[in-house]
Design a protein around this motif. Structure first.
Motif, short mmCIF file in Angstrom:
data_model
loop_
_atom_site.label_atom_id
_atom_site.label_comp_id
_atom_site.label_asym_id
_atom_site.label_seq_id
_atom_site.Cartn_x
_atom_site.Cartn_y
_atom_site.Cartn_z
N THR A 3 0.56 -1.22 -0.18
CA THR A 3 -0.04 0.16 0.10
C THR A 3 0.95 1.11 -0.04
N HIS A 4 0.19 2.40 -0.51
CA HIS A 4 1.19 3.66 -0.62
C HIS A 4 0.35 4.35 0.17
N GLU A 5 0.99 5.22 1.43
CA GLU A 5 0.26 5.94 2.40
C GLU A 5 0.96 7.36 1.80
N PRO A 6 0.14 8.37 1.41
CA PRO A 6 0.72 9.85 1.07
C PRO A 6 1.36 10.51 2.22
N ILE A 7 2.23 11.20 2.07
CA ILE A 7 2.90 12.16 2.95
C ILE A 7 2.53 13.62 2.37
N ASP A 8 2.64 13.78 1.06
CA ASP A 8 2.28 14.83 0.21
C ASP A 8 1.94 14.55 -1.32
N PRO A 9 1.69 15.50 -2.09
CA PRO A 9 1.26 14.93 -3.21
C PRO A 9 2.32 14.05 -4.25
N VAL A 10 3.44 14.26 -3.87
CA VAL A 10 4.80 13.30 -4.45
C VAL A 10 5.33 12.45 -3.81
N ARG A 11 4.92 12.17 -2.34
CA ARG A 11 5.87 11.30 -1.47
C ARG A 11 4.88 10.35 -0.62
N TYR A 12 5.43 9.17 -0.53
CA TYR A 12 4.41 8.11 0.42
C TYR A 12 5.35 7.06 0.89
N ILE A 13 4.79 6.56 2.09
CA ILE A 13 5.29 5.59 2.57
C ILE A 13 5.05 4.07 2.00
N ALA A 14 6.03 3.39 1.89
CA ALA A 14 5.62 2.09 1.11
C ALA A 14 6.46 1.06 1.67
N ASN A 15 6.66 -0.12 0.78
CA ASN A 15 7.57 -1.29 1.22
C ASN A 15 7.84 -2.14 -0.04
N ARG A 16 8.78 -3.01 -0.17
CA ARG A 16 9.21 -3.58 -1.37
C ARG A 16 8.50 -4.60 -2.00
N SER A 17 6.97 -4.79 -1.57
CA SER A 17 6.34 -5.98 -1.86
C SER A 17 6.13 -5.84 -3.60
N SER A 18 6.27 -6.97 -4.19
CA SER A 18 6.10 -6.94 -5.58
C SER A 18 4.78 -7.39 -5.99
N GLY A 19 4.39 -7.98 -5.25
CA GLY A 19 2.69 -8.56 -5.54
C GLY A 19 2.81 -9.87 -6.34
N ALA A 20 3.98 -10.37 -6.32
CA ALA A 20 4.02 -11.60 -7.30
C ALA A 20 3.57 -12.74 -6.56
N GLN A 21 3.64 -12.74 -5.18
CA GLN A 21 3.23 -14.20 -4.46
C GLN A 21 1.62 -13.96 -4.40
N GLY A 22 1.05 -12.92 -4.13
CA GLY A 22 -0.64 -12.86 -4.40
C GLY A 22 -1.06 -13.28 -5.69
N THR A 23 -0.48 -12.73 -6.87
CA THR A 23 -0.84 -13.02 -8.04
C THR A 23 -0.63 -14.64 -8.24
#
Length: 400
Positions: free
Chosen positions: A196-216
């Motif tokens: 998930t991407h959690e916005p800090i401002d319009p151009v920055r966010y908090i996230a992690n390195r998950s690719s989503g490959a396992q879920g797919t």
């Protein structure tokens, strides 16, 4: 898989009807036998001639066709197919289906059929979000109607949001899943995936390195076993699976809301790497560097989706599977997480940098349940998904 399968394709009256030309071509390539039915409104978007030429079959349009109705042709049409597909399923067609109306050939066929039905909704985002459409959708799901899409994106009307009809290959994959007599046929499973991407401002966010490959990979494995999958994905780099209802989200709150809207389900698999925290307040403007020093960020806790679903008193899925990505004391931390959240299983893995698992093609997991911890050898994420899907099938069919 579709060789000689009989598909009754009902084309509704929406701009997305043009996609049915490609859908028919894809089905015929795979050996399916397509019998097309056009609503009166559909003829405003595609011609009977083009549909008939691609299907290599006559187009049915009129409920009161004297030639076919002498032998109750609409009854025969409704029951001679292996699957009835409605694409696009407009708001009007969905309302007729949910309320048992039958004032034209398409709606009469849908009321008279005892064949499984798959719909691919397509409409304006506000029509899709309208309470009446959502009530109709809930009724159709309760009646056993399967769903593929709608997708999110730009629309012909200029608006953006959920309501785009699934792409032809997505519908083909859903048709193949609906016609698969796998152990999960008729089962509905919700999967979360990606970051998930959690916005800090319009151009920055908090996230992690998950690719989503396992879920797919898990979604693909469950579809192959015949499950109807709702795939709620954050902004992953891995491509989404085919044959699912795809719900794209950005933030943890959006993912929480999408999961709750997707229930009820037979099982839920929470493979997403959801950010635990978000910025307590999002700046409306880009935060600038100043001479006064570093900005101060305050954090707020995001909704705990796994715990929320695990602890439902009504409508809880029969099987709730969580994931625990740990960098140390993997079994200890994952076992505690299972107890704290209240889920049935935890799939734990070591994602410390030395493993190369986060964002990689392989995984090494431990399945933690009430029976204890079961170590699986390191293998490709597709193989992990196949093994997990089989265990889910066993649990839902009483073999576990």
């Amino acid at each position: 898989m579709l060789q000689d399968k009989r598909i009754l394709l009902i084309v509704g009256g929406g701009i997305a009807a043009y996609k049915c030309l490609d859908l028919i071509r894809r089905l015929r390539e795979r050996g399916a036998l397509v019998t097309p039915v056009l609503t009166k409104a559909a003829e405003e978007f595609v011609t009977p001639l083009s549909i008939s030429a691609l299907a290599e079959n006559a187009v049915h349009r009129d409920l009161f066709d004297l030639t076919t109705e002498a032998e109750m042709g609409h009854i025969q049409l409704s029951r001679s197919a292996d699957l009835v597909v409605v694409a696009p399923a407009t708001a009007d067609l969905m309302a007729k289906m949910a309320n048992g109306l039958a004032n034209d050939l398409a709606s009469t066929l849908l009321l008279a059929t005892d064949t499984p039905v798959l719909i691919a909704p397509a409409m304006n985002v506000r029509m899709w979000d309208h309470p009446a459409t959502q009530r109709n959708l809930a009724t159709l799901r309760a009646d056993g109607v399967s769903l593929v899409g709608p997708n999110e994106g730009g629309m012909a009307c200029g608006e953006f949001g959920a309501g785009r009809m699934a792409e032809p290959l997505e519908i083909v994959a859903a048709i193949e899943a609906a016609l698969t007599d796998g152990p999960l046929k008729g089962r509905r499973i919700v999967i979360t995936s990606g970051p998930t991407h959690e916005p800090i401002d319009p151009v920055r966010y908090i996230a992690n390195r998950s690719s989503g490959a396992q879920g797919t990979a898990i979604a693909n494995a469950l579809v192959r076993l015949g499950a109807e999958v709702v795939f709620v994905s954050g902004p992953a780099s891995a491509p989404p699976p085919l044959g699912v209802t795809l719900v794209k989200v950005e933030t943890a709150q959006q993912m929480h809301d999408a999961v709750m809207q997707a229930l009820p389900a037979d099982a839920a698999v929470f493979a997403a790497a959801v950010a635990d925290w978000r910025a307590a307040s999002q700046s409306a403007q880009k935060i600038k560097k100043t001479r006064e020093g570093l900005p101060t960020l305050s954090f707020a806790e995001n909704p705990d989706i796994l715990a929320a679903v695990s602890q439902l008193t009504e409508g809880r899925p029969g099987l709730v599977v969580g994931f625990a990505a740990e960098t140390d004391n993997v079994i200890e931390h994952a076992t505690a997480k299972r107890a704290r959240k209240g889920c049935d299983w935890i799939v734990a893995n070591d994602v410390s940098p030395a493993t190369g698992i986060m964002g990689g093609t392989e995984n090494a997991v431990t399945l933690i349940s009430a029976d204890g911890a079961e170590d699986w050898p390191r293998m490709g994420k597709d193989l992990v998904a196949d093994r997990l899907a089989e265990r889910i099938a066993d649990a839902l069919t009483g073999k576990d």
